[in-house]
Design a protein around this motif. Structure first.
Motif, mmCIF file in Angstrom:
data_model
loop_
_atom_site.group_PDB
_atom_site.id
_atom_site.type_symbol
_atom_site.label_atom_id
_atom_site.label_comp_id
_atom_site.label_asym_id
_atom_site.label_seq_id
_atom_site.Cartn_x
_atom_site.Cartn_y
_atom_site.Cartn_z
ATOM 1 N N LYS A 186 0.817 -1.208 0.000
ATOM 2 C CA LYS A 186 0.000 0.000 0.000
ATOM 3 C C LYS A 186 0.855 1.264 0.000
ATOM 4 O O LYS A 186 0.407 2.314 -0.460
ATOM 5 C CB LYS A 186 -0.925 -0.008 1.225
ATOM 6 C CG LYS A 186 -1.919 -1.155 1.241
ATOM 7 C CD LYS A 186 -2.718 -1.175 2.524
ATOM 8 C CE LYS A 186 -3.669 -2.368 2.573
ATOM 9 N NZ LYS A 186 -4.412 -2.433 3.864
ATOM 10 N N ARG A 187 2.056 1.137 0.541
ATOM 11 C CA ARG A 187 2.949 2.298 0.625
ATOM 12 C C ARG A 187 3.964 2.338 -0.513
ATOM 13 O O ARG A 187 4.756 3.277 -0.596
ATOM 14 C CB ARG A 187 3.686 2.281 1.976
ATOM 15 C CG ARG A 187 2.760 2.365 3.179
ATOM 16 C CD ARG A 187 3.536 2.384 4.481
ATOM 17 N NE ARG A 187 4.269 1.143 4.704
ATOM 18 C CZ ARG A 187 3.727 0.057 5.256
ATOM 19 N NH1 ARG A 187 2.457 0.041 5.607
ATOM 20 N NH2 ARG A 187 4.450 -1.029 5.445
ATOM 21 N N GLU A 188 3.979 1.289 -1.353
ATOM 22 C CA GLU A 188 4.977 1.223 -2.423
ATOM 23 C C GLU A 188 4.333 0.822 -3.748
ATOM 24 O O GLU A 188 4.567 -0.275 -4.256
ATOM 25 C CB GLU A 188 6.080 0.229 -2.052
ATOM 26 C CG GLU A 188 6.890 0.633 -0.828
ATOM 27 C CD GLU A 188 8.119 -0.236 -0.648
ATOM 28 O OE1 GLU A 188 8.877 -0.394 -1.630
ATOM 29 O OE2 GLU A 188 8.303 -0.779 0.454
ATOM 30 N N PRO A 189 3.525 1.705 -4.335
ATOM 31 C CA PRO A 189 2.852 1.354 -5.591
ATOM 32 C C PRO A 189 3.816 1.052 -6.729
ATOM 33 O O PRO A 189 3.518 0.197 -7.575
ATOM 34 C CB PRO A 189 1.994 2.585 -5.888
ATOM 35 C CG PRO A 189 2.604 3.686 -5.097
ATOM 36 C CD PRO A 189 3.147 3.045 -3.859
ATOM 37 N N GLU A 190 4.962 1.711 -6.767
ATOM 38 C CA GLU A 190 5.917 1.429 -7.837
ATOM 39 C C GLU A 190 6.459 0.016 -7.722
ATOM 40 O O GLU A 190 6.640 -0.679 -8.731
ATOM 41 C CB GLU A 190 7.062 2.430 -7.822
ATOM 42 C CG GLU A 190 8.095 2.229 -8.923
ATOM 43 C CD GLU A 190 7.500 2.232 -10.334
ATOM 44 O OE1 GLU A 190 8.050 1.521 -11.202
ATOM 45 O OE2 GLU A 190 6.480 2.917 -10.566
ATOM 46 N N ALA A 191 6.696 -0.445 -6.491
ATOM 47 C CA ALA A 191 7.141 -1.830 -6.288
ATOM 48 C C ALA A 191 6.069 -2.802 -6.762
ATOM 49 O O ALA A 191 6.372 -3.827 -7.377
ATOM 50 C CB ALA A 191 7.469 -2.068 -4.815
ATOM 51 N N LEU A 192 4.810 -2.490 -6.500
ATOM 52 C CA LEU A 192 3.727 -3.352 -6.957
ATOM 53 C C LEU A 192 3.681 -3.419 -8.474
ATOM 54 O O LEU A 192 3.441 -4.488 -9.055
ATOM 55 C CB LEU A 192 2.385 -2.852 -6.424
ATOM 56 C CG LEU A 192 2.150 -2.973 -4.913
ATOM 57 C CD1 LEU A 192 0.785 -2.416 -4.556
ATOM 58 C CD2 LEU A 192 2.281 -4.413 -4.434
ATOM 59 N N ARG A 193 3.917 -2.291 -9.136
ATOM 60 C CA ARG A 193 3.921 -2.292 -10.598
ATOM 61 C C ARG A 193 5.022 -3.200 -11.137
ATOM 62 O O ARG A 193 4.821 -3.942 -12.113
ATOM 63 C CB ARG A 193 4.087 -0.864 -11.129
ATOM 64 C CG ARG A 193 2.793 -0.067 -11.146
ATOM 65 C CD ARG A 193 2.959 1.239 -11.876
ATOM 66 N NE ARG A 193 3.614 2.239 -11.043
ATOM 67 C CZ ARG A 193 2.967 3.037 -10.207
ATOM 68 N NH1 ARG A 193 1.642 2.972 -10.091
ATOM 69 N NH2 ARG A 193 3.625 3.917 -9.484
ATOM 70 N N LEU A 194 6.168 -3.142 -10.500
ATOM 71 C CA LEU A 194 7.280 -3.992 -10.931
ATOM 72 C C LEU A 194 6.969 -5.471 -10.685
ATOM 73 O O LEU A 194 7.262 -6.326 -11.525
ATOM 74 C CB LEU A 194 8.554 -3.582 -10.205
ATOM 75 C CG LEU A 194 9.126 -2.208 -10.581
ATOM 76 C CD1 LEU A 194 10.246 -1.812 -9.627
ATOM 77 C CD2 LEU A 194 9.624 -2.199 -12.011
ATOM 78 N N LEU A 195 6.355 -5.767 -9.550
ATOM 79 C CA LEU A 195 6.010 -7.152 -9.244
ATOM 80 C C LEU A 195 4.945 -7.686 -10.202
ATOM 81 O O LEU A 195 4.995 -8.848 -10.615
ATOM 82 C CB LEU A 195 5.512 -7.268 -7.799
ATOM 83 C CG LEU A 195 6.587 -7.098 -6.716
ATOM 84 C CD1 LEU A 195 5.943 -7.035 -5.339
ATOM 85 C CD2 LEU A 195 7.611 -8.215 -6.776
ATOM 86 N N ALA A 196 3.992 -6.863 -10.566
ATOM 87 C CA ALA A 196 2.931 -7.293 -11.474
ATOM 88 C C ALA A 196 3.478 -7.681 -12.845
ATOM 89 O O ALA A 196 2.856 -8.472 -13.564
ATOM 90 C CB ALA A 196 1.890 -6.193 -11.615
ATOM 91 N N ALA A 197 4.645 -7.140 -13.194
ATOM 92 C CA ALA A 197 5.258 -7.424 -14.499
ATOM 93 C C ALA A 197 6.439 -8.390 -14.403
ATOM 94 O O ALA A 197 7.102 -8.653 -15.407
ATOM 95 C CB ALA A 197 5.722 -6.119 -15.141
#
Length: 214
Positions: A186-197
């Motif tokens: 929730k605090r690291e949306p950029e990390a989530l974007r990287l993980l999703a890809a």
């Protein structure tokens, strides 16, 4: 880096709670076992909708954590030997802060790759007789992890688990678990974007990252 395999464990699906079955009660096996794309010969999963499959073929839990759990749970009989957490592979020396998503290891003669951490469910609490165990796993990030099998082979207790390649040293199992299961995403949306890809991350965890992005 190389680690001695303390035990190779398998289990059969058996009655666990009411009408529900589980193969979480795994036992050490002597001798070499074939490692196939869906796991180690002789091992089963009761609910294939959430367990098993190519991304969760083999479960590894560090023996390193057993001492800590003994401090939390007391002299619990399950902690006297490997297998308390339903793991297939037991080693000492490699934990979630060091093991990384995408790591490739020789597991005996097989080649395996870390695909995701292990998300605990109620069965772990039921096995220990302590309902809070899954929540404690999430809080402490002592999760263990899963492998997919890249090359089939064989493995036995006493063989080596040897690191072959670490393409993503910044993405430890502990970090990814904290982001996707522990609420940190929730605090690291950029990390989530990287993980999703992230192609080497398990499909279900890539989907979870995308869902958390909203």
């Amino acid at each position: 880096m190389s680690y001695a395999i303390d035990a190779v464990l398998t289990g059969k699906a058996r009655a666990f709670r009411g009408d529900e079955a589980s193969a979480i009660a795994k036992r050490p096996v002597d001798g070499a076992l074939h490692v196939g794309l869906l796991g180690i010969d002789g091992d089963e999963q009761a609910d294939l909708t959430v367990h098993g499959g190519v991304d969760k073929a083999i479960h590894h839990y560090p023996r390193d954590h057993y001492g800590w759990w003994s401090g939390e749970l007391g002299d619990h009989a399950l902690l006297a030997a490997p297998g308390a957490f339903g793991e297939n592979i037991s080693t000492a020396g490699l934990i979630e802060t060091e093991a990384c998503i995408g790591d490739r290891y020789r597991l005996g003669s097989a080649l395996v790759e870390i695909s995701q951490g292990r998300q605990p469910c109620w069965k772990l609490g039921h096995r220990f007789g302590v309902a809070t165990v899954p929540a404690t796993v999430v809080i402490t990030r002592r999760s263990g992890w899963y492998y997919r099998v890249i090359e089939e082979g064989a493995v036995a207790a006493g063989d080596a688990l040897a690191l072959v390649e670490r393409p993503l040293p910044g993405w430890s199992v502990e970090r990814v678990f904290a982001l996707l299961i522990g609420g940190g995403g929730k605090r690291e949306p950029e990390a989530l974007r990287l993980l999703a890809a992230m192609e080497v991350l398990a499909t279900t965890w890539r989907a979870r990252a995308a869902k958390l992005l909203g």
